[in-house]
Design an enzyme around this catalytic site. Structure first.
Site, PDB file in Angstrom:
ATOM      1  N   SER A 116      -0.389  -5.598   4.001  1.00 12.25           N
ATOM      2  CA  SER A 116      -1.631  -5.672   3.235  1.00 12.25           C
ATOM      3  C   SER A 116      -2.505  -6.848   3.646  1.00 12.25           C
ATOM      4  O   SER A 116      -3.721  -6.814   3.464  1.00 12.25           O
ATOM      5  CB  SER A 116      -1.302  -5.764   1.734  1.00 12.25           C
ATOM      6  N   GLU A 171      -1.934   2.479   2.768  1.00 12.48           N
ATOM      7  CA  GLU A 171      -3.348   2.192   2.512  1.00 12.48           C
ATOM      8  C   GLU A 171      -3.471   1.074   1.469  1.00 12.48           C
ATOM      9  O   GLU A 171      -4.423   1.040   0.688  1.00 12.48           O
ATOM     10  CB  GLU A 171      -4.099   3.447   2.051  1.00 12.48           C
ATOM     11  N   ASP A 189      -0.596  -1.875  -0.617  1.00 13.99           N
ATOM     12  CA  ASP A 189       0.387  -1.927  -1.688  1.00 13.99           C
ATOM     13  C   ASP A 189      -0.345  -1.977  -3.032  1.00 13.99           C
ATOM     14  O   ASP A 189      -1.316  -2.713  -3.200  1.00 13.99           O
ATOM     15  CB  ASP A 189       1.258  -3.171  -1.516  1.00 13.99           C
TER      16      ASP A 189
END
Length: 659
Positions: free
Chosen positions: A144, A424, A426
């Site tokens: 992320s 896409e 967390d």
């Protein structure tokens, strides 16, 4: 059914649910037949081969390439492409993810980050899948936190090329869809270095395989290994050992490198440039949330229809066993989840419309609206994927042992959607992104996740939120304003009271977060990370409350679109159930903060149960309105419905005769 008849035509509900892109939804329904659906019991090799074949057979006129510019054969419709992907999720989630990686992420990055030379050279082949691609962003050590990627791409003016390199194993590109088997080219994200200076993360087009499918020199490709689901997606790992990349393969819409190595950009601030680049790729996050909700609709359809045919136990004085859907406990499982699914359908429709409007070619980039879009997309993706995980498991349980059989689709839906909570973005990190927007007003100077702890993050930068109203702004304001001062004077089903409760909870939790951050800034000014970390749980609650509020407002807007009176009345009841289910689930907070009295809290539960009984006759109608083609559901349990009912009726008659 339980003897009561509904009075609503599912087609009238479908019109509201299908919304602005009804034509795309119908095109996918009409264009993808039974040969596209999931095959239970496949192994990974079989699934990958089938999906690789199917992605090349998807008709382009069903909307999957709508986001591409019209001059290359698309329509420039970002929203249409998201809706098409959402519909693919009801056919086969591996097919949806494979398509999303290729057209959405790989192709979308070329469109959004590239310039005319890249479009002319590659878009047509990307659209026809003549050039299969992948999206190489995530690294083993950084998921992320994209801004801290370790892969480097350094420009050498003496050769006019970049040197792309993976410095250590943690910098390996990991979990990359389309990499293990099919990808020929990748959009690779790395730290751009020129003249000895870093300019942050940029993207390059990098060939990774030759025409025979062999890795190119310097490129190491491996398989990510066995997975719980999405067997048809060939996730892989990619490393680069000083791979030479031509200068013109830099996707240079936002940052250019001249032949002599001089870097230039229309956005001077590295961090702002980075977030602008990522903002253009928000479509992937919007798609994942919508796909999760689409899979949830499939699971609910299967569970509801099974519950209308499966009987269990008799009641005193009755010869026939009771339908599962007639039990309050079963209704408690299915109907609140169904109401929430409706709510997210309307919230997703509004989000997709915002995406289409903000990123349309005709509109100038409105930075405030772009930041709001990114925040909304992050929050809805988190809430929709968590809802999918909970609801699909509940549907599996609601179908008993039959729900555990692969032939009945639910195990596959459960396995395939599980990863949606972490790809896409967390979900916990995404909710922090929502909270950042609420607390700081989308400031330009955000860093990566550790931006919470930067010295620049101090109390005076925190502002109170001005509510960003959603689609039905005037209606919502009128409803809220009409609520009397004392809650006891308002019916529990009053829409204005629902809106006021959601709004008040959001404001209160936000103000609480602000107070705690200010207190932390006063006592821990030399420990900025701790200032945020100590209130992280409160901040996440604030973000969730915000998404609940915008979801309810989107539902209200959806009801306003209904033209059929009966459909409008039914949607209003479903909305009541959604709102009251959220309040009931969080009644501890509402009681603790004086927003509910104990008596009113009990009344909420009583009204929820009343709504379940009132909605029971419409249970089948509500799932039929999803308009999922029978062959897409692909559940053997549904094909047995008439036979099971006939057999049980005969058995009941025989028992009655014997008595």
């Amino acid at each position: 059914m339980n003897g009561q008849q509904n009075s609503v035509d599912p087609a009238r509900l479908q019109e509201v649910l299908d919304g602005r892109w009804a034509h795309v939804r119908q095109a996918v329904r009409d264009g993808l037949g039974a040969d596209f659906v999931t095959v239970p019991g496949e192994n990974g090799v079989e699934a990958r081969a089938r999906i690789s074949s199917l992605i090349r057979r998807i008709p382009l006129d069903v909307g999957v390439v709508d986001a591409f510019p019209a001059e290359y054969g698309g329509s420039g419709d970002q929203g249409g492409s998201v809706v098409a992907a959402e519909m693919l999720a009801q056919v086969d989630l591996s097919l949806m993810v494979k398509a999303g990686v290729h057209w959405g992420l790989f192709g979308g990055a070329v469109v959004a980050l590239g310039t005319r030379k890249h479009h002319d050279a590659y878009l047509r082949d990307i659209m026809t899948v003549a050039l299969p691609g992948c999206f190489a962003m995530t690294e083993t050590g950084h998921g992320s936190d994209v801004q801290q990627l370790r892969t480097t791409c350094e420009y050498d003016p003496s050769t006019g090329t970049f040197d792309l390199h993976t410095p250590h194993e943690a910098a390996r590109k990991d979990y990359i869809g389309n990499a293990a088997k099919d990808g020929r080219m990748a959009v690779v994200f790395a730290q751009l270095i020129t003249g000895g200076k870093r300019y942050g993360v940029h993207a390059w087009l990098v060939p990774i395989r030759d025409e025979d499918g062999n890795p190119l020199p310097g490129v190491t490709i491996g398989d990510a290994g066995a997975k719980a689901g999405l067997l048809g997606v060939d996730n892989g790992r990619i490393s680069f050992d000083h791979v030479t990349v031509p200068r013109d393969m830099l996707l240079d819409r936002y940052g250019q490198v001249a032949p002599d190595g001089t870097y230039s950009s229309s956005i001077e601030n590295d961090t702002r440039r980075f977030f602008t680049m990522l903002g253009t790729l928000v479509r992937g996050r919007v798609t994942v949330g919508g796909a999760a909700s689409a899979a949830t609709r499939s699971a609910l359809t299967i569970a509801v229809r099974y519950g209308d045919s499966r009987r269990q136990f008799t009641k005193p004085g009755d010869e026939r066993e009771v339908l599962l859907n007639d039990y309050l406990a079963h209704q408690r499982k299915l109907l609140p989840a169904l109401a929430t699914t409706y709510a997210y359908a309307f919230a997703q429709e509004e989000l997709v419309a915002t995406l289409a409007d903000v990123q349309s070619e005709a509109s100038d980039l409105d930075e405030h609206r772009q930041r709001e879009l990114e925040s909304r997309a992050a929050g809805l993706k988190a809430m929709q994927t968590w809802h999918a995980t909970r609801t699909i498991q509940m549907c599996r349980e609601a179908c008993g042992g039959a729900g555990y059989l692969s032939e009945n689709r639910l195990p596959g839906l459960k396995a395939d959607t599980d990863v949606f909570t972490t790809f896409e973005g967390d979900n916990t990190v995404l909710l922090q992104l929502v909270a950042k927007g609420l607390l700081t007003g989308y400031r330009d100077a955000f860093g990566s996740l550790d931006g919470w702890g930067r010295a620049t993050f101090v109390a005076e930068q925190v502002r109170e939120m001005v509510l960003e109203r959603t689609a039905a702004r005037s209606v919502i304001q009128r409803l809220v304003s009409a609520v009397p001062g004392r809650d006891e004077e308002v019916a529990v089903t009053d829409r204005g009271w629902h809106l006021k409760m959601f709004e008040d909870r959001e404001k209160h939790t936000l103000e609480g977060a602000i107070r705690r951050l200010r207190a932390g800034a006063a006592t821990k000014k030399d420990r900025p990370f701790d200032i945020f970390n100590d209130v992280q749980d409160h901040v996440l609650r604030t973000a969730a409350a915000h998404i609940d509020r915008v979801t309810l407002e989107a539902f209200v807007a959806g009801i306003e679109r209904a033209t059929d009176p009966a459909a409008r009345t039914l949607l209003s009841r479903v909305c009541d159930l959604y709102a009251l289910s959220v309040i009931e689930a969080d009644k501890g907070w509402f009681l603790e903060h004086g927003r509910l009295t104990p008596a009113r809290s009990k009344a909420v539960t009583g009204v929820v149960n009343d709504l379940l009984r009132a909605l029971r006759p419409d249970l089948r109608t509500l799932v039929d309105a999803f308009a999922i083609p029978e062959h897409w559901l692909n559940a053997a349990i549904l094909h047995e419905e008439p036979g099971r009912q006939d057999a049980m009726a005969k058995e009941d008659d025989a028992v009655a005769a014997a008595r």
